[in-house]
Design an enzyme around this catalytic site. Structure first.
Site, PDB file in Angstrom:
ATOM      1  N   LYS A  73      18.772   0.974  67.259  1.00  0.00           N
ATOM      2  CA  LYS A  73      19.631  -0.194  67.442  1.00  0.00           C
ATOM      3  C   LYS A  73      19.309  -0.878  68.770  1.00  0.00           C
ATOM      4  O   LYS A  73      19.132  -2.106  68.814  1.00  0.00           O
ATOM      5  CB  LYS A  73      21.086   0.282  67.432  1.00  0.00           C
ATOM      6  CG  LYS A  73      22.106  -0.767  67.138  1.00  0.00           C
ATOM      7  CD  LYS A  73      23.455  -0.081  66.865  1.00  0.00           C
ATOM      8  CE  LYS A  73      23.756   0.965  67.913  1.00  0.00           C
ATOM      9  NZ  LYS A  73      24.916   1.787  67.653  1.00  0.00           N
ATOM     10  N   THR A  75      16.597  -0.505  70.559  1.00  0.00           N
ATOM     11  CA  THR A  75      15.208  -0.958  70.477  1.00  0.00           C
ATOM     12  C   THR A  75      15.141  -2.329  69.793  1.00  0.00           C
ATOM     13  O   THR A  75      14.439  -3.239  70.249  1.00  0.00           O
ATOM     14  CB  THR A  75      14.385   0.080  69.678  1.00  0.00           C
ATOM     15  OG1 THR A  75      14.550   1.344  70.298  1.00  0.00           O
ATOM     16  CG2 THR A  75      12.912  -0.280  69.637  1.00  0.00           C
ATOM     17  N   ARG A  96      24.776  -1.534  77.021  1.00  0.00           N
ATOM     18  CA  ARG A  96      25.634  -0.653  77.824  1.00  0.00           C
ATOM     19  C   ARG A  96      24.851   0.160  78.844  1.00  0.00           C
ATOM     20  O   ARG A  96      23.668   0.396  78.686  1.00  0.00           O
ATOM     21  CB  ARG A  96      26.366   0.317  76.887  1.00  0.00           C
ATOM     22  CG  ARG A  96      27.484  -0.322  76.100  1.00  0.00           C
ATOM     23  CD  ARG A  96      27.935   0.568  74.972  1.00  0.00           C
ATOM     24  NE  ARG A  96      26.864   0.699  73.994  1.00  0.00           N
ATOM     25  CZ  ARG A  96      26.836   1.605  73.027  1.00  0.00           C
ATOM     26  NH1 ARG A  96      27.813   2.481  72.915  1.00  0.00           N
ATOM     27  NH2 ARG A  96      25.835   1.643  72.175  1.00  0.00           N
ATOM     28  N   LYS A 107      17.948  15.776  77.106  1.00  0.00           N
ATOM     29  CA  LYS A 107      17.128  14.821  77.847  1.00  0.00           C
ATOM     30  C   LYS A 107      17.720  13.413  77.802  1.00  0.00           C
ATOM     31  O   LYS A 107      18.338  13.026  76.827  1.00  0.00           O
ATOM     32  CB  LYS A 107      15.713  14.830  77.284  1.00  0.00           C
ATOM     33  CG  LYS A 107      15.007  16.130  77.639  1.00  0.00           C
ATOM     34  CD  LYS A 107      13.519  16.079  77.374  1.00  0.00           C
ATOM     35  CE  LYS A 107      12.903  17.402  77.863  1.00  0.00           C
ATOM     36  NZ  LYS A 107      11.460  17.299  78.048  1.00  0.00           N
ATOM     37  N   PHE A 303      27.548   3.308  67.770  1.00  0.00           N
ATOM     38  CA  PHE A 303      27.582   3.969  66.462  1.00  0.00           C
ATOM     39  C   PHE A 303      27.142   3.033  65.318  1.00  0.00           C
ATOM     40  O   PHE A 303      26.424   2.062  65.529  1.00  0.00           O
ATOM     41  CB  PHE A 303      28.989   4.524  66.163  1.00  0.00           C
ATOM     42  CG  PHE A 303      29.435   5.623  67.085  1.00  0.00           C
ATOM     43  CD1 PHE A 303      28.533   6.353  67.866  1.00  0.00           C
ATOM     44  CD2 PHE A 303      30.785   5.971  67.189  1.00  0.00           C
ATOM     45  CE1 PHE A 303      28.954   7.387  68.701  1.00  0.00           C
ATOM     46  CE2 PHE A 303      31.214   7.000  68.023  1.00  0.00           C
ATOM     47  CZ  PHE A 303      30.302   7.699  68.785  1.00  0.00           C
ATOM     48  N   PHE A 383       8.697   1.937  61.151  1.00  0.00           N
ATOM     49  CA  PHE A 383       8.176   3.193  61.667  1.00  0.00           C
ATOM     50  C   PHE A 383       6.775   3.341  61.114  1.00  0.00           C
ATOM     51  O   PHE A 383       6.512   2.942  59.969  1.00  0.00           O
ATOM     52  CB  PHE A 383       9.073   4.346  61.203  1.00  0.00           C
ATOM     53  CG  PHE A 383       8.810   5.621  61.957  1.00  0.00           C
ATOM     54  CD1 PHE A 383       9.379   5.837  63.207  1.00  0.00           C
ATOM     55  CD2 PHE A 383       7.994   6.607  61.420  1.00  0.00           C
ATOM     56  CE1 PHE A 383       9.135   7.007  63.908  1.00  0.00           C
ATOM     57  CE2 PHE A 383       7.743   7.783  62.125  1.00  0.00           C
ATOM     58  CZ  PHE A 383       8.306   7.991  63.369  1.00  0.00           C
ATOM     59  N   TRP A 411       8.846  -2.083  68.032  1.00  0.00           N
ATOM     60  CA  TRP A 411       8.568  -0.799  68.672  1.00  0.00           C
ATOM     61  C   TRP A 411       7.088  -0.713  69.028  1.00  0.00           C
ATOM     62  O   TRP A 411       6.718  -0.319  70.120  1.00  0.00           O
ATOM     63  CB  TRP A 411       8.969   0.355  67.736  1.00  0.00           C
ATOM     64  CG  TRP A 411       8.759   1.707  68.342  1.00  0.00           C
ATOM     65  CD1 TRP A 411       9.633   2.385  69.144  1.00  0.00           C
ATOM     66  CD2 TRP A 411       7.600   2.545  68.212  1.00  0.00           C
ATOM     67  NE1 TRP A 411       9.092   3.593  69.526  1.00  0.00           N
ATOM     68  CE2 TRP A 411       7.841   3.710  68.960  1.00  0.00           C
ATOM     69  CE3 TRP A 411       6.376   2.412  67.534  1.00  0.00           C
ATOM     70  CZ2 TRP A 411       6.911   4.750  69.057  1.00  0.00           C
ATOM     71  CZ3 TRP A 411       5.455   3.440  67.638  1.00  0.00           C
ATOM     72  CH2 TRP A 411       5.723   4.601  68.393  1.00  0.00           C
TER      73      TRP A 411
END
Lengths: 558, 558
Positions: A73, A75, A96, A107, A303, A383, A411
């Protein structure tokens, strides 16, 4: 083909001095308060001066219910921002801030990923510009003042069993969840039960993100309920006289933080309330300021759309007078497959049938979003293992829902990869098709508001709640809080309250365990399930391997 | 004649951009990390690059035992810095940062006073550049990791009754002094007793102020003792594997903060350890860096010379390889009168006899300081009601002690008012008269070190300590800690452990209540009296009247 990690890409970023980024938005350098060379706050005076400007278009990025496959989201938010800038639109990203504590358990997270990131990533995962520390300080001051008030005579007649104001710290520290305080004798006060939440769960955080200005901030802080008296009437923060000093502690934190994308476009990163017991959006002041400086503002909500977008619309937009011109709903082929029943280990193999099966979750979100009167475009966050047939299946399904899906390759390719998505967003936003309205009116009784969200968004048959909870809602209505929106705290993984029910379930009930009044933030929290407000560290916390290496770089944080 | 308040003067300051202040010290602007336009951190890379520079002269400003009349140690430090700059010396002031919490109890403090101040005063009393927040975070991370270690199997076999690592918060919160943690059942850990100190009391603060670089910082953090095992052997921070992540949290905080005096001269404001259970000086890294960029560095030590200067010499100088070229001992006519028995209300009236009587305290400090091999000049910090006869009495007395007293009017006239003092300091420092040596050798047994300070500085007849305490010291010697200096925690108001005994008492004993090992900071704390490490708020805390006014100015903080 091998790809660089997010942190490798972030470290190679060709950052521009933050003054140059500010210049793109017309912020003069004396109104940009630098924090190092790549971060800055925008001065309150400048913010005040642009309130009369015309506003740009507002684009909300939201997503299907999250799966372990990841949706991307943030990204997509960043990539779309860069894509819009490539089209010649002055676009600003609003996201945020990250909480510091959790990074020492697992991590830390990038702000975006691949070629669609906001930098400086390491600072953003550590102290950044100190906003969360300021919130912790303001919260802690009130905590200290409450016990101090009790200690010096308790003029307000606070019932020490009914202090609802918990303490906070920005660290995952389970030992502090439940504690006894003021032990050790007369000099230390009156023993009572207490506990700590993590800072992002503080009502102060929610208020900072909803307040329009410092005056509004102070009023909201004063309106927080901190305890109840022996006669059960509420004690407000203003009764303890803490709101003025808290505002002083928060005055810098109220100024939005400006950073940049990898493509040197402006990003405001400001505020970070929990997405369960709070509304999960970046600050109103950042969004409002960005809208007055940009053609387009691309922002996101926490979310999936059933929680994040619902709260964005019903809480943030309602309170701040905002209206989105377009909503981007992020989905991935992999997530569709998981919704279609494929295990994470098998996501690499082509499976068009599973994609088609999993699209029901996507379809439900499209319908829900449209019920707010806003046009929706689906972004398929590409992807590298996705096959053409799988992508085509998603596109075909979305068309049956009366929307369009656009494949986006930000991406891998940054803003260039998001140009098609950006083009579509511009087309929609400039068509003026959006006729935004929140889902329910302020005047609707609180329980009906809960039912409205449960039935129209979660598609539940009913809301289950004890008489005690229904009475509590009625009491609040009698006290004048009936006009507040509800803030649902529910699992993010399903439309239902059972995290394992993927897809688009029907026929379920929504049990309400507890209701809480955030009188300063201005919403009633409706807890439907286990909500953890103080996480713990895992058995091998990330912190054990975080260190500076000999060249001064941080290892182990990512 | 009426005078402006410190805050009025500070607000009227004609501040220069911090880059111009850095330029005076040869710091290029890319190595100056700005925090707003009037504060900056000096980059670690630049600090590393100047370590080969020749060093300037080091001047320590200390004072007689404090009285309610006020001595003006920081004011004199700042005024002297400005005075030296007026004489054409490149002089830098090095002072401590203020703790945020206490400002909400009593009104915040200026950094200096009158025309001798460091600005921006408001920021310095609030979040400043976030150093103390970083220390709180690093400390809190270790706290969470200790309880997390116990929770997940307690591989180190920590005795939960013997966790010596307390938590910290930068707030006056007496309710947290003594608490029970990990209550509420299995998911929250093993219940145990705990408590919070204020952040400045953290050993992390002391370490940050003594560490030479990030590597040294990490090693010292790792060496802190956090608990004891069932077999009573110590558990170190490094056993919990927290020191690497703590160093990452502290990497920015380790960089000194540059601000400016009212006369636009450079001031490093960095670190602020307690002056009782710690050594009470600004950071070694700030002092070391300033020495490599300046002809003169003027710094100060906490409390009176019996505590502050003693620790500066025996702890900071010893550890950092520093040697002061001149010591300025600050006294006021009013404080002499109070030492001579005059009540605060009567300080306005001339009383030469009381001044003479009170000079004994001053004389004792002069002698003590000379025992370190350093030349001493007394600065009479001029107050507008002082009479010529009173000033003359102090000067005459100081002459009998083999030193010289210089009247200094920096409060009223800034650097110009301190020129005579600056001239004297230059004369002494450039004479090469200083032959500094600490008071005791590293090899001296710990108890003898305590006796040395008690007898040679406090002029006590004896040190009283239980066998248990003596055995504890012997145990530490056996464990390899015998070479550490001692850090005395005693009242600042008297040479004795009784705060009411002013002047230069003799024939007293020093009772040792408790000893503590700060193995990471590298000293043994010797507690001689009540030491409060978590203050409370008063019945009418300053916070109640702190607020932003309509023009955005802070009211009530000063």
């Amino acid at each position: 083909m091998s790809y660089k990690s997010d942190i490798e890409i972030a470290r190679e970023a060709q950052k521009k001095p933050i003054q140059e980024i500010g210049e793109k938005l017309g912020i003069p350098s004396d109104h940009l308060l630098p924090y190092g060379h790549d971060k800055a706050k925008v001065s309150q005076a400048f913010i005040d001066s642009v309130q009369g400007n015309k506003t740009g278009k507002l684009v909300l990025v939201t997503a299907i219910n999250p799966t372990p496959a990841g949706e991307g989201k943030t990204t997509t938010t960043v990539g779309l921002g860069d894509g819009l800038n490539r089209l010649g639109k002055k676009a600003t990203v609003c996201i945020r801030e990250a909480s510091l504590g959790p990074n020492f358990g697992m991590k830390g997270g990038a702000a975006g990923g691949g070629r669609a990131q906001v930098v400086p990533m390491e600072d953003m995962n550590l102290h950044f510009t100190g906003d969360f520390h300021a919130i912790t300080s303001a919260h802690s001051l009130l905590s200290a003042m409450i016990d101090n008030h009790i200690y010096w005579g308790n003029e307000q007649d606070i019932d020490v069993r009914r202090v609802v104001w918990r303490r906070v710290v920005d660290m995952n520290d389970r030992a502090l969840r439940q504690i006894n305080v003021s032990l050790g004798g007369v000099a230390n006060g009156f023993p009572r039960e207490g506990g700590f939440d993590i800072t992002v769960a503080s009502e102060v955080m929610a208020i900072l993100c909803l307040a329009r200005n410092l005056k509004d901030l102070e009023e909201r802080l004063g309106a927080m309920i901190v305890a109840y008296r022996r006669d059960k009437t509420p004690v407000f923060c203003r009764d303890i006289k803490a709101e003025g000093a808290m505002t002083v502690l928060l005055k810098d934190a109220m100024q939005p933080n400006l950073v940049q994308t990898l493509e040197n476009n402006p990003a405001f990163v400001h505020g970070g309330p929990f997405a369960n017991i709070a509304h999960g959006c970046n600050s109103v002041i950042a969004t409002n300021t960005a809208l007055r400086l940009s053609d387009y503002v691309v922002t996101e909500a926490g979310f999936g759309a059933d929680l994040g977008a619902e709260k964005f619309m019903n809480i943030k937009c309602r309170k701040a007078g905002l209206a989105p011109d377009c909503v981007v709903l992020v989905a991935t082929v992999r997530a569709m497959k998981m919704n279609g029943g494929v295990a994470k280990a098998d996501l690499g193999a082509e499976n068009v049938a599973a994609v088609e099966e999993g699209c029901a979750n996507l379809g439900r979100h499209i319908g829900n979003l449209k019920s707010f009167g806003v046009p929706v475009v689906v972004a398929i966050n590409h992807f590298v293992t996705d096959t053409d047939a799988e992508v085509a299946a998603v596109k075909a399904y979305v068309e049956t829902q009366g929307s369009e899906a656009v494949l986006s390759r930000h991406w891998e390719h940054g803003g260039e990869g998001a140009e098609a998505l950006a083009q579509k967003v511009v087309e929609i936003a400039e068509s003026g098709a959006s006729q935004f309205a929140p889902l329910y009116r302020d005047e609707m009784p609180l329980f009906e508001k809960i039912e409205t969200v449960a039935k129209r968004i979660y598609r539940a048959d009913e809301v289950l709640a004890d008489q005690k909870i229904r009475n509590q809602l009625k009491d609040w209505e009698a006290q004048g809080y009936g006009n507040l929106p509800v803030c649902m705290a529910k699992t993010q993984y399903s439309f239902t309250t059972d995290p394992n029910r993927r897809g688009a379930p029907t026929g379920h009930s929504v049990p309400v365990r507890e209701v809480r009044l955030s009188a300063g933030a201005g919403f009633v929290v409706v807890v439907c399930g286990e909500i953890m407000t103080m996480p713990g560290l895992p058995s091998k916390p990330a912190a054990e391997s975080i260190r500076l290496n000999d060249s001064g770089q941080i290892e182990g944080l990512f």
